[in-house]
Design a protein around this motif. Sequence first.
Motif, PDB file in Angstrom:
ATOM      1  N   PHE A  15       0.811  -1.220   0.000  1.00 11.08           N
ATOM      2  CA  PHE A  15       0.000   0.000   0.000  1.00 11.08           C
ATOM      3  C   PHE A  15       0.844   1.270   0.000  1.00 11.08           C
ATOM      4  O   PHE A  15       0.305   2.368  -0.170  1.00 11.08           O
ATOM      5  CB  PHE A  15      -0.921   0.011   1.233  1.00 11.08           C
ATOM      6  CG  PHE A  15      -1.958  -1.078   1.213  1.00 11.08           C
ATOM      7  CD1 PHE A  15      -3.108  -0.932   0.468  1.00 11.08           C
ATOM      8  CD2 PHE A  15      -1.782  -2.248   1.935  1.00 11.08           C
ATOM      9  CE1 PHE A  15      -4.069  -1.923   0.436  1.00 11.08           C
ATOM     10  CE2 PHE A  15      -2.726  -3.251   1.917  1.00 11.08           C
ATOM     11  CZ  PHE A  15      -3.875  -3.090   1.162  1.00 11.08           C
ATOM     12  N   GLN A  16       2.137   1.153   0.216  1.00 11.56           N
ATOM     13  CA  GLN A  16       2.999   2.328   0.335  1.00 11.56           C
ATOM     14  C   GLN A  16       2.876   3.207  -0.918  1.00 11.56           C
ATOM     15  O   GLN A  16       3.133   2.777  -2.039  1.00 11.56           O
ATOM     16  CB  GLN A  16       4.454   1.894   0.504  1.00 11.56           C
ATOM     17  CG  GLN A  16       5.419   3.037   0.771  1.00 11.56           C
ATOM     18  CD  GLN A  16       5.170   3.715   2.109  1.00 11.56           C
ATOM     19  OE1 GLN A  16       4.923   3.038   3.105  1.00 11.56           O
ATOM     20  NE2 GLN A  16       5.222   5.031   2.135  1.00 11.56           N
ATOM     21  N   GLY A  17       2.430   4.447  -0.693  1.00  8.77           N
ATOM     22  CA  GLY A  17       2.334   5.405  -1.782  1.00  8.77           C
ATOM     23  C   GLY A  17       1.132   5.234  -2.689  1.00  8.77           C
ATOM     24  O   GLY A  17       0.927   6.040  -3.602  1.00  8.77           O
ATOM     25  N   LYS A  18       0.314   4.197  -2.464  1.00  5.29           N
ATOM     26  CA  LYS A  18      -0.850   3.960  -3.307  1.00  5.29           C
ATOM     27  C   LYS A  18      -1.961   4.945  -2.951  1.00  5.29           C
ATOM     28  O   LYS A  18      -2.184   5.253  -1.773  1.00  5.29           O
ATOM     29  CB  LYS A  18      -1.367   2.534  -3.129  1.00  5.29           C
ATOM     30  CG  LYS A  18      -0.436   1.448  -3.651  1.00  5.29           C
ATOM     31  CD  LYS A  18      -0.369   1.450  -5.170  1.00  5.29           C
ATOM     32  CE  LYS A  18       0.345   0.216  -5.706  1.00  5.29           C
ATOM     33  NZ  LYS A  18       1.746   0.096  -5.291  1.00  5.29           N
ATOM     34  N   HIS A  19      -2.673   5.418  -3.955  1.00  3.78           N
ATOM     35  CA  HIS A  19      -3.816   6.308  -3.742  1.00  3.78           C
ATOM     36  C   HIS A  19      -5.071   5.442  -3.569  1.00  3.78           C
ATOM     37  O   HIS A  19      -5.540   4.825  -4.536  1.00  3.78           O
ATOM     38  CB  HIS A  19      -3.973   7.267  -4.915  1.00  3.78           C
ATOM     39  CG  HIS A  19      -2.902   8.315  -4.960  1.00  3.78           C
ATOM     40  ND1 HIS A  19      -3.077   9.592  -4.466  1.00  3.78           N
ATOM     41  CD2 HIS A  19      -1.622   8.265  -5.401  1.00  3.78           C
ATOM     42  CE1 HIS A  19      -1.964  10.289  -4.623  1.00  3.78           C
ATOM     43  NE2 HIS A  19      -1.056   9.498  -5.189  1.00  3.78           N
TER      44      HIS A  19
END
Length: 478
Positions: A15-19
């Motif tokens: 999920f890191q950096g996911k919108h």
Amino acid sequence: MGSGKVIAGSEPFDFQGKHVTVAGLGVSGVPAAKALHARGAAVTVVNDGDDARARAQAEELRALGVTVRLGDGATLPEGTELIVTAPGWQPGKPLFLAAREAGVPVWGDVELAWRLRGPDAAPWLAVTGTNGKTTTVQMLAAILKAAGLRTAAVGNIGVSLLDAVLGEETYDVLAVELSSYQLHWAPSLRADSAAVLNLAPDHLDWHGSMEAYAADKGRIYQGNRVACVYNAADKLTEDLVREADVEEGCRAVGFTLGTPAPSQLGVVDGILVDRAFVEDRHKNAQELAEVSDVNPPAPHNIANALAAAALARAFGVPATAVRDGLRAFRPDAHRITHVADIDGVAYVDDSKATNTHAAEASLAAYEPIVWIAGGLAKGATFDELVAKSAKRLRAAVLIGADRALIRDALARHAPEVPVVDLERTDTGAMLQAVTEARRLAQPGDTVLLAPACASMDMFTNYNQRGDAFAEAVRELGA
């Protein structure tokens, strides 16, 4: 069942950096937003409502750095790579249509919890069905606890699966209630064992058809490892098992209120017995509990107990734990709850019977009955219910916005049954309904609140409706 096809679990998701857009606040949305934010996602929450509760939740999330848009749940935020939705949001909403156009996947809170569970996470024993889910999951949890296992009843029962999966407490196994809404948005879910208790038309306005509703319920069997538990009296549930792709060695296990065949649990001479999880099931059966150990011992509740026992036995629980767990179980309020006896008449609150299938099960447990019914029909028809239950009815007292539908069904299928039609729709109508029911009842009768309808035309929810019934009964008995 599928021909031994092995289905892999969900793949890890970074999920890191996911919108990520979270659709809806409330019981599932707030924990989802927090969990995603903690894992480095850029989170935007969209919510249709803009009331005081929503504003308070929004303020809490904004303080963490989460973007919240109130009063606008229709527009897909720019750059969205994933949507995590509250289970009740309908698939046809503009937000999801836009997501489909853009190729954006949509998960529910159950899917998110499944993806976030750790490598040593507790297996899930999952339950769905039109009626009886909560009771069965609570029975299952009681049985598992009686076996000395660390467990909790979670999911649609009101305890967030995310909280259970991500919390500090560790479990040996989880008893998971899943609604058709939750299953619709949970493509990767793979339970250890699962049960579909029954299927009857419900929530068709959400799913669009009975076929779509059944298909979403059937998702609970996909990838099962040990057992797919079905209702031998409900062919639709068995059909779902036949259609499911499961892991090699997973078995179909039925439950019945009659004498069980091999690979079934059932009832023999007042004893709950197991012919599925025993050696040489063609010749042997294991006694589990007595019918009197089930509280209350109404037919549909015995079926719930058998389903819970089947899931527990699939997990290796001994027979004594089934008996001890069922004896320890206490049903929630408003589920065929005995309120009082007044002048030889029993007053029973089954306000939770919010559809015709649940009301039919409730009516089958008593005779003769003065039936209090009505509310919001949600598109339901009542001819089959009344035709099946007519011989049990002493009289009927009708309340609520769609009471005319029940009145007309009674006129067609039970014309000899006296009917009182109460026009008032304020909450005080319940006292009048109970007063009329008392007038019509005779010693030995049961006055049964089993509305077969939703409550929101007159009450906040079925709990408030049941409370109003109980309060009216107490007032009569004072």
